[in-house]
Design a protein around this motif. Structure first.
Motif, short mmCIF file in Angstrom:
data_model
loop_
_atom_site.label_atom_id
_atom_site.label_comp_id
_atom_site.label_asym_id
_atom_site.label_seq_id
_atom_site.Cartn_x
_atom_site.Cartn_y
_atom_site.Cartn_z
N PRO A 7 0.82 -1.19 0.00
CA PRO A 7 0.00 0.00 0.00
C PRO A 7 0.86 1.25 0.00
N SER A 8 0.24 2.36 -0.41
CA SER A 8 0.97 3.63 -0.41
C SER A 8 1.33 4.01 1.01
N VAL A 288 5.68 -10.00 7.59
CA VAL A 288 4.63 -9.14 7.02
C VAL A 288 5.25 -8.13 6.05
N ARG A 289 6.36 -7.55 6.44
CA ARG A 289 7.02 -6.56 5.59
C ARG A 289 7.57 -7.19 4.32
N ALA A 290 8.02 -8.44 4.40
CA ALA A 290 8.63 -9.09 3.25
C ALA A 290 7.60 -9.72 2.31
N ALA A 291 6.35 -9.81 2.73
CA ALA A 291 5.33 -10.52 1.96
C ALA A 291 5.17 -9.99 0.53
N PRO A 292 5.13 -8.66 0.30
CA PRO A 292 4.97 -8.20 -1.08
C PRO A 292 6.10 -8.66 -2.00
N ARG A 293 7.31 -8.78 -1.48
CA ARG A 293 8.43 -9.24 -2.31
C ARG A 293 8.37 -10.73 -2.57
N PRO A 296 2.44 -14.41 -3.42
CA PRO A 296 1.53 -15.30 -2.70
C PRO A 296 1.96 -16.76 -2.69
N VAL A 297 2.52 -17.26 -3.78
CA VAL A 297 2.88 -18.68 -3.84
C VAL A 297 4.04 -18.98 -2.91
N ARG A 298 5.11 -18.20 -3.02
CA ARG A 298 6.26 -18.43 -2.15
C ARG A 298 5.91 -18.20 -0.68
N LEU A 341 -2.81 -13.94 5.54
CA LEU A 341 -3.77 -14.80 4.86
C LEU A 341 -5.19 -14.26 4.94
N THR A 342 -5.45 -13.36 5.90
CA THR A 342 -6.78 -12.74 5.95
C THR A 342 -7.07 -12.00 4.65
N GLY A 343 -6.09 -11.22 4.18
CA GLY A 343 -6.27 -10.53 2.91
C GLY A 343 -6.35 -11.48 1.74
N ALA A 344 -5.53 -12.53 1.74
CA ALA A 344 -5.57 -13.50 0.65
C ALA A 344 -6.90 -14.22 0.58
N ALA A 345 -7.54 -14.44 1.71
CA ALA A 345 -8.81 -15.16 1.74
C ALA A 345 -9.93 -14.39 1.07
N THR A 346 -9.83 -13.07 1.05
CA THR A 346 -10.91 -12.24 0.47
C THR A 346 -10.55 -11.66 -0.89
#
Length: 386
Positions: A7-8, A288-293, A296-298, A341-346
């Motif tokens: 996010p921005s 959490v900080r590294a998730a965008p890099r 989703p699969v990795r 995963l909350t965001g991924a679920a929706t």
């Protein structure tokens, strides 16, 4: 392929408000998690006092998970639908107090289990309200802080419960959700105010679990079939169920292995276990900080492998320090996974369905809360791996 995007960056003022709000709501949610882990090291004393076996005493933990699983949709659909988060907080606080009184006065195991179930339903309500209020922050930072606060409560509960049992008796370890009551008043003020950390142009917050009464066209059964058929929802929710189950297996089992390997007292074991799991929960912020890099699969692969490795290490390693590392690793992937995963679920669902989907996702997490101690107690009585 869908990817996670960062996010921005919010302004410093918004970040400060988000931090204060996240800390408050994390403090509201943390005692609910303490209620799950707090009795772990006090169960032998409870079993002796109640004249039951260890397997039967484990129901004092399992009942709490079941109570949270029932209380989450129940309070969301009753107090939450009519009065919003403030209504949930008030109803939840009443259940926590009533359940705690029953636990403190119960002469035998059945009434103690009933009290723990009521207490858990109230704790679930406080947890739901915390995440609903945190969801006003569309950047995801406040929900992340609440998830970490909840994880910190669960890990600290091992020590707090052991210390409370040593100082005040085993029943004190069963009523730790009472520690959330001092945060009711500021949380109620927040529930009655405007979203503090969402910008004016931010989209409206997702409806609370149980608030979404709209159904997809053609669904006459009343079941959320569109959600249950969504591949991304099922993948995220199934993984969360696995992470949660493993984590709460270890909250029950790992301290016992540490005690068996070292001969430490309950307080010493609780302190060491809490430090290990707390370190893992705090390190989850880096995940959490590294998730965008990662993408989703990795990310899913990392969470699954981390949980499996933590279980193997905690169950099979012959050294106490390795058991503690496994417990900490499980806390890391579970805390990080709950937020991410909350965001991924929706992600693949329309906004009108997000509230119900999050409610079902949290229900899967709570099923793991209930199943973990039960599975660990069963293994303890059968294959004797602890």
């Amino acid at each position: 392929m869908t990817t996670l995007s960062a996010p921005s960056a919010p302004s410093p003022a918004v970040r400060g408000t988000s931090l204060r709000t996240g800390l408050l709501l994390g403090a509201l949610a943390a005692p609910a998690s303490m209620g799950v882990s707090g009795p772990s090291l006090a169960l032998p004393d409870a079993a002796r006092a109640l004249a039951v076996g260890p397997g039967a005493a484990a129901w004092l933990m399992t009942a709490f998970g079941l109570g949270m699983a029932v209380g989450t949709p129940l309070l969301s659909a009753t107090a939450g639908r009519r009065h919003g988060p403030a209504g949930i907080i008030r109803a939840a606080a009443a259940l926590v107090v009533l359940g705690a009184l029953l636990v403190l006065l119960a002469p035998g195991l059945p009434l103690a289990i009933a009290g723990r179930t009521l207490e858990a339903a109230g704790a679930a309500g406080l947890n739901v309200a915390a995440f609903q209020l945190a969801g006003r922050d569309r950047s995801g930072r406040t929900p992340g802080l609440v998830a970490i606060g909840s994880a910190v409560g669960g890990t600290a509960g091992l020590f707090v419960g052991a210390a409370a049992a040593g100082a005040l008796g085993w029943r004190a370890a069963l009523v730790l959700p009472l520690l959330g009551l001092p945060f009711l008043r500021p949380s109620l003020r927040l529930a009655g105010g405007p979203p503090a950390s969402a910008s004016a142009s931010a989209p409206a917050p997702a409806p609370a679990p149980g608030d979404d009464t709209r159904r997809t066209p053609g669904n006459r059964t009343g079941l959320p079939l569109d959600i249950l058929r969504d591949r991304r929802f099922l993948t995220a929710t199934g993984l969360m169920l696995a992470l949660s189950t493993v984590n709460f297996v270890l909250l029950y089992a790992a301290p016992r292995r540490v005690t068996a390997l070292t001969g430490w007292s309950a307080v010493e074991t609780g302190a060491a276990s809490s430090v290990a799991a707390l370190a893992g929960a705090l390190l989850s912020w880096q995940l959490v900080r590294a998730a965008p890099r990662l993408g989703p699969v990795r990310l899913r692969v990392l969470l699954a492998l981390g949980s499996a490795g933590a279980l193997a290490l905690a169950v099979a390693a012959p050294w106490a320090v390795a058991v503690l590392i496994g417990s900490g690793a499980s806390a890391l992937v579970t805390a990080g996974g709950q937020g991410l995963l909350t965001g991924a679920a929706t992600e693949g669902l329309p906004p009108a369905r997000h509230g119900l989907a999050i409610g079902l996702f949290n229900l899967a997490f709570l099923i793991g809360v209930a199943a973990g101690p039960a599975l660990a107690a069963f293994a303890d009585q059968t294959v004797q791996f602890i």
